[in-house]
Design an enzyme around this catalytic site. Structure first.
Site, short mmCIF file in Angstrom:
data_model
loop_
_atom_site.label_atom_id
_atom_site.label_comp_id
_atom_site.label_asym_id
_atom_site.label_seq_id
_atom_site.Cartn_x
_atom_site.Cartn_y
_atom_site.Cartn_z
N ALA A 83 0.84 -1.21 0.00
CA ALA A 83 0.00 0.00 0.00
C ALA A 83 0.87 1.25 0.00
O ALA A 83 1.85 1.35 0.74
CB ALA A 83 -0.92 0.00 1.23
N GLN A 141 13.40 12.22 -6.44
CA GLN A 141 12.58 12.73 -7.56
C GLN A 141 12.06 14.11 -7.21
O GLN A 141 11.56 14.34 -6.10
CB GLN A 141 11.42 11.75 -7.82
CG GLN A 141 10.43 12.20 -8.87
CD GLN A 141 11.04 12.36 -10.27
OE1 GLN A 141 12.13 11.86 -10.55
NE2 GLN A 141 10.38 13.09 -11.11
N TYR A 147 7.81 11.37 -0.54
CA TYR A 147 7.74 10.00 -1.09
C TYR A 147 9.14 9.37 -1.16
O TYR A 147 9.33 8.21 -0.77
CB TYR A 147 7.10 10.08 -2.47
CG TYR A 147 6.81 8.77 -3.15
CD1 TYR A 147 5.67 8.03 -2.83
CD2 TYR A 147 7.64 8.27 -4.15
CE1 TYR A 147 5.37 6.84 -3.49
CE2 TYR A 147 7.36 7.08 -4.81
CZ TYR A 147 6.21 6.37 -4.47
OH TYR A 147 5.93 5.19 -5.13
N TYR A 179 8.62 2.91 -13.40
CA TYR A 179 7.28 3.43 -13.73
C TYR A 179 6.40 2.30 -14.27
O TYR A 179 6.70 1.70 -15.30
CB TYR A 179 7.40 4.58 -14.74
CG TYR A 179 7.90 5.82 -14.05
CD1 TYR A 179 7.02 6.78 -13.58
CD2 TYR A 179 9.26 6.01 -13.81
CE1 TYR A 179 7.47 7.90 -12.90
CE2 TYR A 179 9.73 7.12 -13.12
CZ TYR A 179 8.82 8.06 -12.67
OH TYR A 179 9.27 9.15 -11.99
#
Ligand SMILES: NC(=O)c1ccc[n+]([C@@H]2O[C@H](COP(=O)([O-])OP(=O)(O)OC[C@H]3O[C@@H](n4cnc5c(N)ncnc54)[C@H](OP(=O)(O)O)[C@@H]3O)[C@@H](O)[C@H]2O)c1
Length: 241
Positions: A83, A141, A147, A179
């Site tokens: 999750a 990123q 994140y 990705y």
């Protein structure tokens, strides 16, 4: 006896593919989710896999949820901490709420969930803990300080917990997807995907959820017992830590 696998966020995207692949490999699977009842019910109808709703960022909710899964299916042998959420924004605009939500859901959940099952795994001398981090936890990123911090934390969590449990038949590993073609990535505007994201991927396409599921099934297997503390990169060649 079939082993029991619990997949958090197991009703959509990568998690749904993981749940289905584990079921196909012979596991008794439980899939948890946060609040999208319609997606969870559709997943349950399609797959025949039972679904459970609780928030992985809450320790108490995880305790109650795992207790219910174990009452229904038996002790958890394989935990997949999948999750996750994003709340992207440049750090100088990031709110404390955006920081806390992402840290608690993507990193706090590893404590909240794994703590519920580790004592049982130690007592039974078997366990598999597999967490889904991200390429952006390895390389950083733009717009994802929260994140990237959480996902890098998942890697440190894995390395340390693996050491503590290596002698007890429990392996702890982390997968870093690049990705992958899910709603999380489909939220990125199509022109940004085509102009900025895909050209950075040497295999020249997004990954598919099933390609992450394949790695989970590999690490979950009984005969994967010598693989622990490892970071498995599945990103089409985009980045090597
Ligand atoms: N997609 C990618 O390209 C990519 C790349 C690298 C890493 N990852 C990581 O892979 C994992 C899965 O990503 P995805 O793209 O498959 O995501 P997704 O399609 O958005 O699905 C997320 C799943 O997690 C559940 N979830 C979210 N917050 C939760 C919470 N607080 N408590 C319980 N369940 C919660 C969702 O439940 P609901 O359905 O109820 O919302 C859903 O089942 C995440 O950890 C993500 O960071 C994804």
């Amino acid at each position: 006896m079939a082993r029991v696998a619990l997949v958090t966020g197991g009703t959509r995207g990568i998690g749904a593919a993981i749940s289905k692949a584990l079921k196909a490999a012979g596991y008794k699977v439980a899939a948890s989710y946060a609040g999208n009842d319609a997606a969870a019910e559709k997943f349950k109808a399609d797959s025949g896999i039972p679904v459970y709703k609780w928030d992985v960022s809450s320790f108490d909710a995880c305790a109650a949820g795992v207790k219910q899964v174990e009452a229904d299916l038996g002790p958890v042998d394989v935990l997949v901490n999948n999750a996750g959420i994003t709340k992207d924004t440049a750090f100088h605009k990031m709110t404390l709420e955006q920081w806390n939500a992402v840290i608690n859901t993507n990193l706090g959940s590893l404590f909240n969930m794994t703590r519920q099952v580790i004592e049982g795994m130690r007592a039974r001398k078997f366990g598999r803990v597999i967490s889904i981090s991200s390429i952006n936890g390895q390389k950083g990123q733009f717009g994802q300080v929260n994140y990237s911090a959480a996902k890098a934390g998942d890697i440190g969590f894995t390395k340390a917990l693996a050491l503590e449990n290596a002698k007890g038949g429990i392996t702890v590993n982390v997968i870093c997807p690049g990705y992958i073609n899910t709603e999380m990535v489909q939220a990125v505007p199509k022109d940004v995907l085509e102009k900025n994201v895909i050209p950075q991927i040497p295999v020249n396409r997004l990954g598919e959820p099933e390609e992450i599921a394949r790695a989970v099934v590999f690490l979950a297997a009984d005969d994967a017992g010598f693989i622990t503390g490892s970071t498995l990169t599945v990103n089409g060649g985009q980045y090597h830590a």
